[in-house]
Design a protein around this motif. Sequence first.
Motif, PDB file in Angstrom:
ATOM      1  N   GLU A  46       1.842  -3.969   7.131  1.00  8.82           N
ATOM      2  CA  GLU A  46       2.549  -3.218   8.208  1.00  8.82           C
ATOM      3  C   GLU A  46       2.003  -1.844   8.157  1.00  8.82           C
ATOM      4  O   GLU A  46       1.515  -1.328   9.254  1.00  8.82           O
ATOM      5  CB  GLU A  46       3.827  -3.300   7.946  1.00  8.82           C
ATOM      6  N   TRP A  47       1.695  -1.151   7.037  1.00  5.61           N
ATOM      7  CA  TRP A  47       1.420   0.152   7.049  1.00  5.61           C
ATOM      8  C   TRP A  47      -0.089   0.383   7.646  1.00  5.61           C
ATOM      9  O   TRP A  47      -0.536   1.129   8.192  1.00  5.61           O
ATOM     10  CB  TRP A  47       1.283   0.877   5.608  1.00  5.61           C
ATOM     11  N   LEU A  48      -0.956  -0.993   7.575  1.00  9.34           N
ATOM     12  CA  LEU A  48      -2.239  -0.648   7.833  1.00  9.34           C
ATOM     13  C   LEU A  48      -2.348  -0.603   9.477  1.00  9.34           C
ATOM     14  O   LEU A  48      -3.643  -0.224   9.837  1.00  9.34           O
ATOM     15  CB  LEU A  48      -3.005  -2.013   7.394  1.00  9.34           C
ATOM     16  N   LYS A  49      -1.393  -1.169  10.135  1.00  7.67           N
ATOM     17  CA  LYS A  49      -1.484  -1.103  11.570  1.00  7.67           C
ATOM     18  C   LYS A  49      -1.704   0.207  12.072  1.00  7.67           C
ATOM     19  O   LYS A  49      -2.324   0.407  12.964  1.00  7.67           O
ATOM     20  CB  LYS A  49      -0.133  -1.685  11.909  1.00  7.67           C
ATOM     21  N   THR A  50      -0.866   1.236  11.407  1.00  8.58           N
ATOM     22  CA  THR A  50      -1.105   2.742  11.819  1.00  8.58           C
ATOM     23  C   THR A  50      -2.170   3.365  10.648  1.00  8.58           C
ATOM     24  O   THR A  50      -2.847   4.480  11.060  1.00  8.58           O
ATOM     25  CB  THR A  50       0.154   3.468  11.956  1.00  8.58           C
ATOM     26  N   SER A  51      -2.036   2.937   9.595  1.00 12.59           N
ATOM     27  CA  SER A  51      -2.669   3.767   8.385  1.00 12.59           C
ATOM     28  C   SER A  51      -2.628   5.191   8.490  1.00 12.59           C
ATOM     29  O   SER A  51      -3.379   6.129   8.218  1.00 12.59           O
ATOM     30  CB  SER A  51      -4.238   3.599   8.546  1.00 12.59           C
ATOM     31  N   GLU A  52      -1.298   5.581   8.652  1.00 13.77           N
ATOM     32  CA  GLU A  52      -0.916   7.062   8.815  1.00 13.77           C
ATOM     33  C   GLU A  52      -1.010   7.500   7.332  1.00 13.77           C
ATOM     34  O   GLU A  52      -0.088   7.114   6.555  1.00 13.77           O
ATOM     35  CB  GLU A  52       0.301   7.323   9.503  1.00 13.77           C
ATOM     36  N   TYR A  53      -1.815   8.546   7.008  1.00 18.67           N
ATOM     37  CA  TYR A  53      -1.811   9.108   5.684  1.00 18.67           C
ATOM     38  C   TYR A  53      -1.122  10.124   5.635  1.00 18.67           C
ATOM     39  O   TYR A  53      -1.011  11.208   5.979  1.00 18.67           O
ATOM     40  CB  TYR A  53      -3.216   9.462   5.213  1.00 18.67           C
ATOM     41  N   LYS A  54       0.039   9.816   4.642  1.00 20.73           N
ATOM     42  CA  LYS A  54       1.157  11.041   4.532  1.00 20.73           C
ATOM     43  C   LYS A  54       1.838  11.054   3.105  1.00 20.73           C
ATOM     44  O   LYS A  54       2.826  10.620   2.797  1.00 20.73           O
ATOM     45  CB  LYS A  54       2.524  10.098   5.494  1.00 20.73           C
ATOM     46  N   PRO A  55       1.023  11.583   2.607  1.00 17.96           N
ATOM     47  CA  PRO A  55       1.375  11.456   0.750  1.00 17.96           C
ATOM     48  C   PRO A  55       2.234  12.447   0.644  1.00 17.96           C
ATOM     49  O   PRO A  55       2.804  12.560  -0.536  1.00 17.96           O
ATOM     50  CB  PRO A  55       0.164  11.794   0.176  1.00 17.96           C
ATOM     51  N   TRP A  56       2.920  13.265   1.486  1.00 20.70           N
ATOM     52  CA  TRP A  56       3.838  14.198   1.411  1.00 20.70           C
ATOM     53  C   TRP A  56       5.166  14.028   1.761  1.00 20.70           C
ATOM     54  O   TRP A  56       6.076  14.712   1.891  1.00 20.70           O
ATOM     55  CB  TRP A  56       3.484  15.555   2.167  1.00 20.70           C
ATOM     56  N   ALA A  57       5.302  12.656   2.244  1.00 23.07           N
ATOM     57  CA  ALA A  57       6.802  12.187   2.549  1.00 23.07           C
ATOM     58  C   ALA A  57       7.786  12.401   1.644  1.00 23.07           C
ATOM     59  O   ALA A  57       7.558  12.456   0.382  1.00 23.07           O
ATOM     60  CB  ALA A  57       6.694  10.726   2.749  1.00 23.07           C
ATOM     61  N   PRO A  58       8.731  12.823   2.039  1.00 19.99           N
ATOM     62  CA  PRO A  58       9.903  13.006   1.011  1.00 19.99           C
ATOM     63  C   PRO A  58      10.536  12.201   0.070  1.00 19.99           C
ATOM     64  O   PRO A  58      10.354  11.020   0.548  1.00 19.99           O
ATOM     65  CB  PRO A  58      11.273  13.719   1.944  1.00 19.99           C
ATOM     66  N   ALA A  59      10.921  12.279  -1.219  1.00 19.35           N
ATOM     67  CA  ALA A  59      11.117  11.290  -2.181  1.00 19.35           C
ATOM     68  C   ALA A  59      12.365  10.413  -1.582  1.00 19.35           C
ATOM     69  O   ALA A  59      12.766   9.561  -2.415  1.00 19.35           O
ATOM     70  CB  ALA A  59      11.318  11.594  -3.353  1.00 19.35           C
ATOM     71  N   SER A  60      12.952  10.715  -0.824  1.00 15.26           N
ATOM     72  CA  SER A  60      14.306  10.184  -0.093  1.00 15.26           C
ATOM     73  C   SER A  60      13.735   8.617   0.502  1.00 15.26           C
ATOM     74  O   SER A  60      14.261   7.817   0.579  1.00 15.26           O
ATOM     75  CB  SER A  60      15.130  10.577   0.734  1.00 15.26           C
ATOM     76  N   ASP A  61      12.310   8.727   0.657  1.00 16.51           N
ATOM     77  CA  ASP A  61      11.828   7.471   1.077  1.00 16.51           C
ATOM     78  C   ASP A  61      11.898   6.485  -0.136  1.00 16.51           C
ATOM     79  O   ASP A  61      11.236   6.999  -1.152  1.00 16.51           O
ATOM     80  CB  ASP A  61      10.359   7.782   1.430  1.00 16.51           C
ATOM     81  N   PRO A  62      12.206   5.407   0.075  1.00 17.70           N
ATOM     82  CA  PRO A  62      12.386   4.623  -1.119  1.00 17.70           C
ATOM     83  C   PRO A  62      11.204   4.154  -1.745  1.00 17.70           C
ATOM     84  O   PRO A  62      10.858   3.723  -2.924  1.00 17.70           O
ATOM     85  CB  PRO A  62      13.193   3.180  -0.505  1.00 17.70           C
ATOM     86  N   ALA A  63       9.748   4.347  -0.794  1.00 12.38           N
ATOM     87  CA  ALA A  63       8.557   4.069  -1.587  1.00 12.38           C
ATOM     88  C   ALA A  63       8.253   5.122  -2.612  1.00 12.38           C
ATOM     89  O   ALA A  63       7.126   4.953  -3.478  1.00 12.38           O
ATOM     90  CB  ALA A  63       7.506   4.221  -0.468  1.00 12.38           C
ATOM     91  N   HIS A  64       9.048   6.245  -3.136  1.00 15.70           N
ATOM     92  CA  HIS A  64       8.597   7.146  -3.973  1.00 15.70           C
ATOM     93  C   HIS A  64       9.605   7.269  -5.025  1.00 15.70           C
ATOM     94  O   HIS A  64       9.873   8.584  -5.229  1.00 15.70           O
ATOM     95  CB  HIS A  64       8.343   8.494  -3.164  1.00 15.70           C
ATOM     96  N   ASP A  65       9.945   6.475  -5.691  1.00 11.60           N
ATOM     97  CA  ASP A  65      11.013   6.623  -6.647  1.00 11.60           C
ATOM     98  C   ASP A  65      10.581   6.172  -8.290  1.00 11.60           C
ATOM     99  O   ASP A  65      11.109   5.418  -8.609  1.00 11.60           O
ATOM    100  CB  ASP A  65      12.128   5.782  -6.402  1.00 11.60           C
ATOM    101  N   THR A  66       9.744   7.194  -8.596  1.00 15.72           N
ATOM    102  CA  THR A  66       9.309   7.050 -10.298  1.00 15.72           C
ATOM    103  C   THR A  66      10.463   6.911 -11.045  1.00 15.72           C
ATOM    104  O   THR A  66      11.544   7.734 -10.816  1.00 15.72           O
ATOM    105  CB  THR A  66       8.601   8.206 -10.533  1.00 15.72           C
ATOM    106  N   ILE A  67      10.442   6.174 -11.954  1.00 15.29           N
ATOM    107  CA  ILE A  67      11.815   6.594 -13.197  1.00 15.29           C
ATOM    108  C   ILE A  67      11.054   7.477 -14.217  1.00 15.29           C
ATOM    109  O   ILE A  67      10.120   7.114 -14.843  1.00 15.29           O
ATOM    110  CB  ILE A  67      12.090   5.038 -13.580  1.00 15.29           C
ATOM    111  N   SER A  68      11.675   8.292 -14.675  1.00 11.26           N
ATOM    112  CA  SER A  68      11.516   9.065 -15.642  1.00 11.26           C
ATOM    113  C   SER A  68      12.903   9.304 -16.543  1.00 11.26           C
ATOM    114  O   SER A  68      13.973   9.169 -15.985  1.00 11.26           O
ATOM    115  CB  SER A  68      11.051  10.606 -15.483  1.00 11.26           C
ATOM    116  N   MET A  69      12.610   9.255 -18.036  1.00 14.26           N
ATOM    117  CA  MET A  69      13.987   8.807 -18.811  1.00 14.26           C
ATOM    118  C   MET A  69      13.800   9.571 -20.035  1.00 14.26           C
ATOM    119  O   MET A  69      12.715   9.900 -20.720  1.00 14.26           O
ATOM    120  CB  MET A  69      13.937   7.622 -19.215  1.00 14.26           C
TER     121      MET A  69
END
Length: 342
Positions: A183-206
């Motif tokens: 789906e992303w490839l259709k636009t291939s918009e490169y947005k590495p700065w998206a906020p982490a409220s985006d569920p794609a960006h949720d590292t676990i640190s413990m």
Amino acid sequence: MTTRREFLIGTGAGIAALGTARLGNAQDLGQRPEPELGLIDKIVHPQGRPLRLPLVVSTWDHGLAANQSAWEILKDGGRALDAVEQGVRVTEADPEVRSVGYGGLPDREGNVTLDSCIMDETGNAGSVAFLQNIMHPISVARKVMEDTPHVMLVGEGARHFAMDNGFPEEDLLTEKSRRTWKEWLKTSEYKPWAPASDPAHDTISMLAIDKQNNLSGSCTTSGLAFKMHGRVGDSPIIGASLFVDNEVGAACATGVGEEVMKTVGSFLIVELMRQGMSPQKACREGIRRIVARNPDWRDVQVGYLAVDRSGRVGAFCIQPGFQFSVMNEQGNLLLDAEHWEG
Ligand code: SD4
């Protein structure tokens, strides 16, 4: 049995417990938890109040399940190092967590590449970066720490080391994540700065403190979704995503790794605690350093989480939305971190 209660706490201290707080474990069975003596009030106290030890904290809501697994080790007197490894393995193996391990979103070429690190109470550390086809990078990082004279292995070298040590090679790209990538490839918009409220960006640190008062920490991620092939974030970098000093405390990070690396965030927070700052104030100062040097801070999310060795907890983020999970014998809670007010 789990008792579910809703907490709404107005607080000058700024950490509001808004989500569902899950209180109750084996020791609480049949008793109503006492919120005024419990985790929340101590965390929201302006200076922070030590929580009962042992204690485990982790980033995001998937931290609840990870904490539970870490707690099984901590409650029986086990080592914090074992707890932080076992805890995040739960997240690594969960295909529904699309930002860690199996099921993680791939880079822009469709490869799932993983970053991870671990640090123990003696200051030993191990890490792996740009690792592919191995489900549990945290355990490979621990092997690097314990079985080699090195701290970090990357890419093919890390993968061969893992296979030599009996870690199976697996395809980590699930059908669901493959579809999201297509789906992303259709636009291939490169947005590495998206906020982490985006569920794609949720590292676990413990971070955990065990009954012997020893601290350890772990961090594991598939990194920013659709990143450049070969991009490595803060998550395997000791001092950036994670730092543990048994004399002081520990800190960890989630969010846009480039910002965390450029300010060596977790090391900074531990050093600020060494100078006397509470974990909460130290996390806030870590965020202030990022905001101060970054005119576009509104487009960036970073969240920090810290504990000191007495059991005080702090958390702070740039944008609203960063949640963290805290567990001790009094319960396992999901809390909203205070955020920067521009
Ligand atoms: C990275 N810090 O690769 C990670 C991503 C993350 O919540 O933490 N997202 O930069």
